[in-house]
Structure formats: C-alpha cells, structure tokens
Design a protein around this motif. Structure first.
Motif, short mmCIF file in Angstrom:
data_model
loop_
_atom_site.label_atom_id
_atom_site.label_comp_id
_atom_site.label_asym_id
_atom_site.label_seq_id
_atom_site.Cartn_x
_atom_site.Cartn_y
_atom_site.Cartn_z
N LEU A 216 0.87 -1.24 -0.05
CA LEU A 216 -0.01 0.09 -0.01
C LEU A 216 1.01 1.20 -0.09
O LEU A 216 1.90 1.42 0.75
CB LEU A 216 -0.70 0.02 1.21
CG LEU A 216 -1.85 -1.11 1.26
CD1 LEU A 216 -2.52 -1.16 2.47
CD2 LEU A 216 -2.59 -1.18 0.14
N ASN A 217 0.69 2.27 -0.93
CA ASN A 217 1.63 3.31 -0.94
C ASN A 217 0.88 4.70 -0.67
O ASN A 217 1.38 5.67 -1.22
CB ASN A 217 1.78 3.29 -2.50
CG ASN A 217 3.07 2.28 -3.08
OD1 ASN A 217 3.73 2.13 -2.03
ND2 ASN A 217 3.00 1.87 -4.10
N SER A 218 -0.12 4.78 -0.14
CA SER A 218 -0.48 6.00 0.65
C SER A 218 -1.39 5.79 1.93
O SER A 218 -1.78 4.57 2.24
CB SER A 218 -1.63 6.69 -0.33
OG SER A 218 -2.67 5.74 -0.34
N ALA A 221 -4.92 4.84 1.41
CA ALA A 221 -5.09 3.37 0.86
C ALA A 221 -4.77 2.41 1.99
O ALA A 221 -5.66 1.58 2.25
CB ALA A 221 -3.80 2.88 -0.19
N ALA A 224 -8.23 2.76 3.91
CA ALA A 224 -9.39 2.06 3.39
C ALA A 224 -9.33 0.55 3.28
O ALA A 224 -10.14 -0.29 3.33
CB ALA A 224 -9.43 2.87 1.95
N ALA A 225 -8.10 0.19 3.02
CA ALA A 225 -7.82 -1.38 2.89
C ALA A 225 -7.95 -2.05 4.24
O ALA A 225 -8.59 -3.11 4.32
CB ALA A 225 -6.38 -1.49 2.29
N TRP A 252 -4.60 -4.48 -3.08
CA TRP A 252 -5.77 -3.51 -2.86
C TRP A 252 -5.91 -2.98 -4.07
O TRP A 252 -5.03 -2.42 -5.08
CB TRP A 252 -5.27 -2.50 -2.04
CG TRP A 252 -6.12 -1.17 -1.48
CD1 TRP A 252 -5.67 -0.17 -1.93
CD2 TRP A 252 -7.25 -1.49 -1.28
NE1 TRP A 252 -6.74 0.81 -1.91
CE2 TRP A 252 -8.14 -0.12 -1.29
CE3 TRP A 252 -8.12 -2.46 -0.71
CZ2 TRP A 252 -9.21 0.36 -0.80
CZ3 TRP A 252 -9.31 -1.97 -0.24
CH2 TRP A 252 -9.97 -0.63 -0.12
N ASP A 253 -7.36 -2.90 -4.60
CA ASP A 253 -7.84 -2.26 -5.69
C ASP A 253 -8.26 -0.94 -5.50
O ASP A 253 -9.41 -0.73 -4.88
CB ASP A 253 -8.91 -3.15 -6.48
CG ASP A 253 -9.74 -2.52 -7.54
OD1 ASP A 253 -9.32 -1.18 -7.89
OD2 ASP A 253 -10.73 -3.04 -7.84
N ASP A 254 -7.51 0.00 -5.78
CA ASP A 254 -7.77 1.30 -5.34
C ASP A 254 -8.99 1.88 -5.93
O ASP A 254 -10.00 2.59 -4.88
CB ASP A 254 -6.67 2.41 -5.52
CG ASP A 254 -6.41 3.39 -4.46
OD1 ASP A 254 -7.24 3.36 -3.39
OD2 ASP A 254 -5.66 4.18 -4.60
N ALA A 255 -9.17 1.86 -7.15
CA ALA A 255 -10.45 2.29 -7.75
C ALA A 255 -11.77 1.56 -7.34
O ALA A 255 -12.79 2.18 -7.17
CB ALA A 255 -10.32 2.04 -9.33
N GLY A 257 -12.05 0.09 -4.43
CA GLY A 257 -12.19 -0.12 -3.05
C GLY A 257 -12.31 -1.33 -2.32
O GLY A 257 -13.13 -1.56 -1.33
N THR A 259 -10.35 -5.53 -1.43
CA THR A 259 -9.01 -6.23 -1.34
C THR A 259 -9.38 -7.30 -2.51
O THR A 259 -10.36 -7.75 -2.75
CB THR A 259 -8.81 -6.84 -0.30
OG1 THR A 259 -10.09 -7.48 0.15
CG2 THR A 259 -8.40 -5.82 0.75
#
Ligand code: ADP
Ligand code: MG
Ligand code: ZN
Length: 494
Positions: A216-218, A221, A224-225, A252-255, A257, A259
């Motif tokens: 996870l890069n933020s 994220a 949310a994850a 994690w699929d950011d768009a 929302g 896993t």
C-alpha cells in the motif's frame, strides 16, 4: 444477550528505501525515474561470478533507523546475510539478499498518542527487486533499475487495534525515518510501502485467518484497505482458539475500493532460506562504531528539532498566533519559509508583529493555500514575493484597499502567480483607494430602493435581514466600500 464485536488485530510490515546514492551491494546509482535498465551491472543482475560488497552508507542508515525506533542493534552478537529464493520475472538473480534469523535490529517500540506501545519485532536490511509493468498488448516489461536498492523491512508485533492506529503508527514511523536521515519516505516514489496484516479475534479466542495486504502506497489506501478487510473478515470463516490461523495475501484495488485475493501465503520453508556465502557476517563489535555515530547523529537531530520547536513557540507567542496556525506555519513550515519571509518584510515596512502575524497567517492558510492547492500544491508556484505581500498588507493597513478587495481580487486571483506591485494591479482594475463617501451613499440608496420588501422586513423588526443589504452594497462596490461606512449610511437610510 448480544455477543461483543470481534477485536481487530493488526501487525504491520513496512519497506523503507534507505537514502543512499548507490545500491546495497554494488556501485550502481539509485535514481528515481531513470531510463529503464540503465542502472544495472553484473552484481545487481546476478551474473555468475559477480560478488556483492556491502554499501557502508546503507548499513549506517539502517543502524540510525533502528536506533530511532528504539531497537537493539545486533543483539544476537552477529548479523548474518541470507538468500531468500524464489522465481519471479523481476528477480533476475532468483534470490534476494536479506536477513533471516540474525537481523540487524530487534526489539524496538513506538508509542501512539493514546499510550499504545507498538512493539517492533525486527528491522532488517535487504535488497529491492525490479519492477514489472504490464503493457496493453499482453506483454510484460521489466525494469531492473530497482534491483539491489537498499531497503529496511520493519516488522511490528500485532499490537494495532484500528485503522486509525495503523495510520498513526505509519506517520510516526515515517517521521522517525526522516529525523534519522535514513529515508525520505516519499510514498509517491515507492520509498515507503506498507503491508498491514489484518485479523479479527473474538472474546473466546477464536479468530479469522490473517489477511496480508500488499504494497500500500498511501495513507489513504492503508486506511481504506484495513477498514474494508476488517469488515469483510466478519463473515469468517472462524478458527478455534489455539489453531494457527491461515495467512492469505491480498492486493488492494484502489479504484474499486476492495481487496483482491492473490495467493495463500508462502511459508519460510517455501523460500529455502540459506546463508549468503558471498557476504561475511558482521560481528556486533564491527558495528559498534556505526552505533556510536548513529546515536550522536540522532541526538543532534533531536536537539535541532527541539530548538526549532522552541523558537517556533516563542515566535507564535510574539505574533499572537493560534496553536494550529503556529504548527502549520512555523513548526512544520508548510510554506517553505515564505510566511516568515513575508512577515519579516511586513515588519521591515513598519507593520507591528501582532498585526502582521495574524493577518499574514490568515492569508497563507486561507486564500493563498487555496490558490496553491488549485495548482498542484507546490508553493513554488507562488510568484508574489515577500515584498509584494508586505506591500499588499500595507495597502490594507492604510485603508487604500479593503480587506475584502485584497482577499478576493488580489490573493485569490491571478496576482499570486505573477506578483508585482499590488497597488498597480488593483489600480488597473479600479479597485484601489477605498470608495469615496459619495459612491457608497449612492450604492446604498440604490440597494434600498431596489429591495422594498427587505426594507419592510427590517422596519418590522427583522434586523437579521440587514445583512443581505450590506452584502448587495459590497457586491455593487466590488468590495471597495468600507463595511463600517456602509453600515452607518444604511442606518441613516432605514
Ligand atoms: P511470518 O513469519 O509469516 O511473516 P509473523 O507471525 O512473523 O508471520 O508475522 C508477520 C506479521 O503478521 C507481523 O507484522 C505480525 O505482527 C503480524 N501478525 C501476526 N499474527 C497476527 C494476527 N493474529 N493478526 C494480525 N497480524 C498478525
Ligand atoms: Mg513476513
Ligand atoms: Zn549494480
């Protein structure tokens, strides 16, 4: 009787990129955004016969990082290098050099604001892998520039109990790494990658499996994850107390929302760890010098920071700033010194500190921050100089421009991007020199005549309606009218 909700249990693994000019075991440069595969050599590509040599700078940075996390360095008497073997296209050597059972740092802790002590099990040095990217046509491209870049993997015990606690821990960790000069932890550049392990435990000890959320890069994220996975795990399946819960890896699929299942977790045996034959063990005595230097560097950094915080507190008192304003502008220095420079210029031009401080703080945290955020968030976009801003404050203090004109027409317009004499800018738009009594009187009369219903309401005692008339006059005058004068004249007319 309603059962108590299950408890969230999270332990975190973080990879931090150590701030070095060259890679961990060769002399290839470390650079972000270079031409793919331009920064490689036989060592980091694992050509036969190439021998690794440890980068002392990476070791020094890792020791400083460990000390900043309260870890013991080489507590087992020696630090050992191991090979972690696996096949993947971004790993040309077929193994990664890491540290398995004799890590560099162990047994640290960070304390959260609510007193939670997050135990840090270990922090070990290892090398990064390359990077695969999937081209649109089904092909996969690999860039080996990142192969061999030094990383510190920092592993906590499962001591975190909420997504917010995870985020606080990560922010604290980043702050310590930056203080230690160990990493710049730019998450956008992938210099800090977070992997929370999430599970739920019930009062009777039964638990769900452990979900490892990768890369996870933020902070957003991570929040949310973890929250998503905690909710998803509620459905179970549940495993009885004492059973080793299964581990599963998720992306994690950011768009979307959510896993995404990747694989059931490999165990240590799958990696066939064995000691790296090409790098000697580092006995604790050989690290003593690094530890002493690391402690001294950290003490100096701490002293610098305390001194800066002390100066910021004194300055906040002198200026009469609110604590949060002082924190953003003086301690964290959001504007990169621009607030302090503008203040110095305003004081140099004769504005008292107690007046210039709060006014400029309001500008920087209000309209100017809005202006900068609208342009990518980089304060370098602000071209109005300290002198220009001081001049703008001068116009306001001497009544040559109203606060409203300055805020709406100067600070929120094009002027911050060009700078230059604010008086000339406003004069060119007919906004300089607070409007004369005649003009204000005329505008008030027009507004009163145009709004008989509002006037009737006010005369009937609904004084709150007056604000609407003042607003209309100000609008008609494009903010150039002095609000005191408008009120006085309206009083007379009503
Ligand atoms: P492995 O050896 O497979 O890496 P570990 O037990 O060493 O597994 O733990 C790896 C990470 O998982 C650590 O950050 C640890 O805190 C976390 N972890 C361990 N147990 C749990 C659990 N029950 N729930 C959530 N995270 C856990
Ligand atoms: Mg692990
Ligand atoms: Zn190399």
């Amino acid at each position: 009787m309603s059962a108590r909700p299950p408890r969230l249990v999270v332990g975190v693994e973080v990879h931090v990129q150590l701030a070095t000019r060259t890679k961990a075991f060769c002399a290839c440069p470390v650079e972000f955004g270079a031409e793919p595969n331009a920064l490689c050599c036989p060592v980091c590509l694992g050509h036969p016969g190439a021998l690794p040599t440890l980068n002392r700078g990476a070791l020094a940075a890792a020791v400083r990082a460990g000390l900043a996390l309260g870890c013991a360095v080489a507590p087992r008497g020696a630090v050992r290098w191991d090979r972690k073997n696996y096949f993947y296209p971004d790993l040309p050597k077929g193994y990664q050099i890491t540290q398995y059972d004799h890590p560099l740092c162990e047994n640290g802790a960070l304390a959260l604001s609510d007193g939670t002590r997050v135990r840090i099990r270990r922090a070990h040095l290892e090398e990064d892998t390359g990077k695969s990217s999937h081209a649109g046509d089904g092909e996969t491209l690999v860039d080996f520039n990142r192969c061999g870049v030094p990383l510190l993997e920092i592993v906590t015990e499962p001591d975190l109990g909420s997504a917010a606690a995870v985020e606080e821990y990560l922010r604290l960790l980043r702050d310590r790494m930056i203080l230690a000069g160990a990493s710049s932890c730019s998450m956008e550049k992938g210099e800090m990658r977070c992997e929370p392990n999430v599970s739920l435990v019930r009062g009777d000890g039964s638990s769900t499996g452990i979900s490892e959320l990768k890369n996870l890069n933020s902070f957003a994220a991570v929040r949310a994850a973890v929250a998503f996975e905690a909710k998803r795990l509620e459905e179970g399946p549940w495993h009885p107390a004492g059973a080793a819960p299964p581990r599963t890896t998720y992306g994690w699929d950011d768009a979307g929302g959510r896993t995404i299942l990747q694989r059931t977790k490999e165990t240590a045996a799958d990696y066939r760890y064995f000691p790296e034959p090409d790098l000697p063990d580092l006995p604790a005595e050989a690290l003593a010098g690094f530890v002493a230097e690391g402690r001294a560097a950290l003490a100096a950094a701490d002293a610098d920071r305390s001194a800066a915080a002390g100066r910021a507190r004194a300055e906040a008192v002198r200026l009469g700033l609110a604590a949060d304003q002082a924190d953003l502008l003086l301690v964290r220095d959001l504007t990169g010194g621009r607030f302090a420079a503008a203040l110095a210029a305003a004081e140099g031009a004769g504005a008292p500190a107690a007046e210039a401080g709060p006014a400029l703080a309001g500008w920087f945290l209000g309209p100017l921050a809005g202006w900068v955020n609208g342009r990518g968030g980089d304060w370098a976009a602000l071209r109005a100089s300290a002198g220009d801003l001081a001049a703008a404050l001068g116009l306001q203090r001497t009544g040559k421009a109203t606060a409203q004109v300055v805020k709406e027409h100067l600070l929120a317009g094009e002027w911050p991007g060009t700078g230059g004499d604010p008086a000339a800018f406003l004069a060119g738009r007919g906004l300089l020199g607070g409007a004369g009594e005649e003009a204000v009187r005329a505008a008030c009369a027009e507004v009163v005549a145009a709004n008989p219903d509002v006037v009737a309401k006010i005369r009937a005692g609904k004084t709150a309606a007056r604000g609407a008339l003042v607003g209309q006059v100000m609008k008609r005058m494009r903010g150039t009218a002095d609000p005191g004068a408008v009120n006085r004249i309206l009083d007379g007319l009503l």
